[in-house]
Design a protein around this motif. Structure first.
Motif, mmCIF file in Angstrom:
data_model
loop_
_atom_site.group_PDB
_atom_site.id
_atom_site.type_symbol
_atom_site.label_atom_id
_atom_site.label_comp_id
_atom_site.label_asym_id
_atom_site.label_seq_id
_atom_site.Cartn_x
_atom_site.Cartn_y
_atom_site.Cartn_z
ATOM 1 N N LEU A 238 -30.218 -1.814 -43.436
ATOM 2 C CA LEU A 238 -29.686 -3.157 -43.270
ATOM 3 C C LEU A 238 -30.318 -3.823 -42.061
ATOM 4 C CD1 LEU A 238 -25.896 -2.271 -43.632
ATOM 5 C CD2 LEU A 238 -27.343 -3.311 -45.374
ATOM 6 N N THR A 239 -30.125 -5.125 -41.977
ATOM 7 C CA THR A 239 -30.537 -5.849 -40.775
ATOM 8 C C THR A 239 -29.419 -5.737 -39.739
ATOM 9 O OG1 THR A 239 -29.542 -7.947 -41.449
ATOM 10 C CG2 THR A 239 -31.821 -7.531 -42.168
ATOM 11 N N ASP A 240 -29.760 -6.000 -38.495
ATOM 12 C CA ASP A 240 -28.750 -5.990 -37.442
ATOM 13 C C ASP A 240 -27.671 -7.033 -37.735
ATOM 14 O OD1 ASP A 240 -27.858 -5.014 -34.759
ATOM 15 O OD2 ASP A 240 -28.129 -7.137 -34.279
ATOM 16 N N LYS A 241 -28.064 -8.166 -38.274
ATOM 17 C CA LYS A 241 -27.105 -9.220 -38.604
ATOM 18 C C LYS A 241 -26.079 -8.721 -39.623
ATOM 19 C CE LYS A 241 -26.727 -13.936 -40.282
ATOM 20 N NZ LYS A 241 -27.427 -15.097 -40.793
ATOM 21 N N GLU A 242 -26.535 -7.994 -40.629
ATOM 22 C CA GLU A 242 -25.618 -7.464 -41.641
ATOM 23 C C GLU A 242 -24.635 -6.460 -41.037
ATOM 24 O OE1 GLU A 242 -28.061 -7.435 -45.811
ATOM 25 O OE2 GLU A 242 -28.890 -6.223 -44.173
ATOM 26 N N VAL A 243 -25.136 -5.590 -40.167
ATOM 27 C CA VAL A 243 -24.264 -4.605 -39.522
ATOM 28 C C VAL A 243 -23.254 -5.307 -38.624
ATOM 29 C CG1 VAL A 243 -24.170 -2.671 -37.896
ATOM 30 C CG2 VAL A 243 -25.929 -2.719 -39.671
ATOM 31 N N GLN A 244 -23.701 -6.296 -37.880
ATOM 32 C CA GLN A 244 -22.777 -7.028 -37.000
ATOM 33 C C GLN A 244 -21.697 -7.740 -37.808
ATOM 34 O OE1 GLN A 244 -22.593 -6.773 -33.696
ATOM 35 N NE2 GLN A 244 -24.285 -5.332 -33.812
ATOM 36 N N GLN A 245 -22.054 -8.253 -38.991
ATOM 37 C CA GLN A 245 -21.056 -8.887 -39.864
ATOM 38 C C GLN A 245 -20.015 -7.851 -40.315
ATOM 39 O OE1 GLN A 245 -23.646 -10.608 -42.839
ATOM 40 N NE2 GLN A 245 -23.685 -12.586 -41.798
ATOM 41 N N ASP A 246 -20.490 -6.648 -40.659
ATOM 42 C CA ASP A 246 -19.563 -5.579 -41.038
ATOM 43 C C ASP A 246 -18.654 -5.220 -39.865
ATOM 44 O OD1 ASP A 246 -20.663 -5.491 -43.579
ATOM 45 O OD2 ASP A 246 -21.717 -3.591 -43.267
ATOM 46 N N PHE A 247 -19.238 -5.078 -38.673
ATOM 47 C CA PHE A 247 -18.451 -4.772 -37.481
ATOM 48 C C PHE A 247 -17.358 -5.831 -37.278
ATOM 49 C CE2 PHE A 247 -21.758 -2.223 -34.743
ATOM 50 C CZ PHE A 247 -21.630 -1.145 -35.597
ATOM 51 N N LYS A 248 -17.733 -7.099 -37.381
ATOM 52 C CA LYS A 248 -16.774 -8.184 -37.153
ATOM 53 C C LYS A 248 -15.662 -8.166 -38.197
ATOM 54 C CE LYS A 248 -19.981 -11.128 -34.691
ATOM 55 N NZ LYS A 248 -20.850 -12.301 -34.734
ATOM 56 N N LEU A 249 -16.016 -7.896 -39.439
ATOM 57 C CA LEU A 249 -15.014 -7.821 -40.503
ATOM 58 C C LEU A 249 -14.016 -6.698 -40.233
ATOM 59 C CD1 LEU A 249 -14.228 -8.901 -43.373
ATOM 60 C CD2 LEU A 249 -15.666 -7.081 -44.276
ATOM 61 N N LEU A 250 -14.524 -5.534 -39.834
ATOM 62 C CA LEU A 250 -13.656 -4.388 -39.559
ATOM 63 C C LEU A 250 -12.848 -4.594 -38.276
ATOM 64 C CD1 LEU A 250 -16.142 -1.592 -40.636
ATOM 65 C CD2 LEU A 250 -14.024 -2.232 -41.810
ATOM 66 N N GLU A 251 -13.445 -5.274 -37.301
ATOM 67 C CA GLU A 251 -12.704 -5.559 -36.072
ATOM 68 C C GLU A 251 -11.567 -6.545 -36.353
ATOM 69 O OE1 GLU A 251 -13.791 -6.292 -31.482
ATOM 70 O OE2 GLU A 251 -14.581 -7.824 -32.832
ATOM 71 N N LYS A 252 -11.836 -7.529 -37.183
ATOM 72 C CA LYS A 252 -10.803 -8.509 -37.546
ATOM 73 C C LYS A 252 -9.621 -7.825 -38.240
ATOM 74 C CE LYS A 252 -10.208 -12.977 -39.760
ATOM 75 N NZ LYS A 252 -10.851 -14.065 -40.494
ATOM 76 N N ALA A 253 -9.912 -6.756 -38.979
ATOM 77 C CA ALA A 253 -8.862 -5.981 -39.655
ATOM 78 C C ALA A 253 -8.238 -4.944 -38.716
ATOM 79 C CB ALA A 253 -9.444 -5.296 -40.891
ATOM 80 N N HIS A 254 -8.641 -4.956 -37.440
ATOM 81 C CA HIS A 254 -8.114 -4.049 -36.408
ATOM 82 C C HIS A 254 -8.447 -2.581 -36.704
ATOM 83 C CE1 HIS A 254 -5.971 -7.480 -34.801
ATOM 84 N NE2 HIS A 254 -5.515 -7.707 -36.006
#
Length: 67
Positions: free
Chosen positions: A35-51
């Motif tokens: 994946l690109t770094d942008k894709e991984v960061q989007q995944d991180f943000k999604l999971l962080e938003k879900a706590h």
């Protein structure tokens, strides 16, 4: 990525790796999942938003559970 099922599987794998290792870097996940770094960061943000994790300096680690 095929569909949301594939994306959900990847998110589960990310959470598994964090549970196993305590922390994973964006670079590690880029290489592992191609994946690109942008894709991984989007995944991180999604999971962080879900706590489900916390993000710090390009890495993610397990969120502390509320007691």
């Amino acid at each position: 990525m095929n569909n949301s099922h594939d994306h959900n599987q990847r998110l589960q794998k990310i959470l598994f790796l964090i549970a196993l290792k305590g922390k994973v870097s964006s670079a590690e996940l880029c290489q592992r999942f191609q994946l690109t770094d942008k894709e991984v960061q989007q995944d991180f943000k999604l999971l962080e938003k879900a706590h489900l994790l916390k993000i710090s300096q390009g890495s993610a680690y397990q969120a502390k559970l509320k007691e």
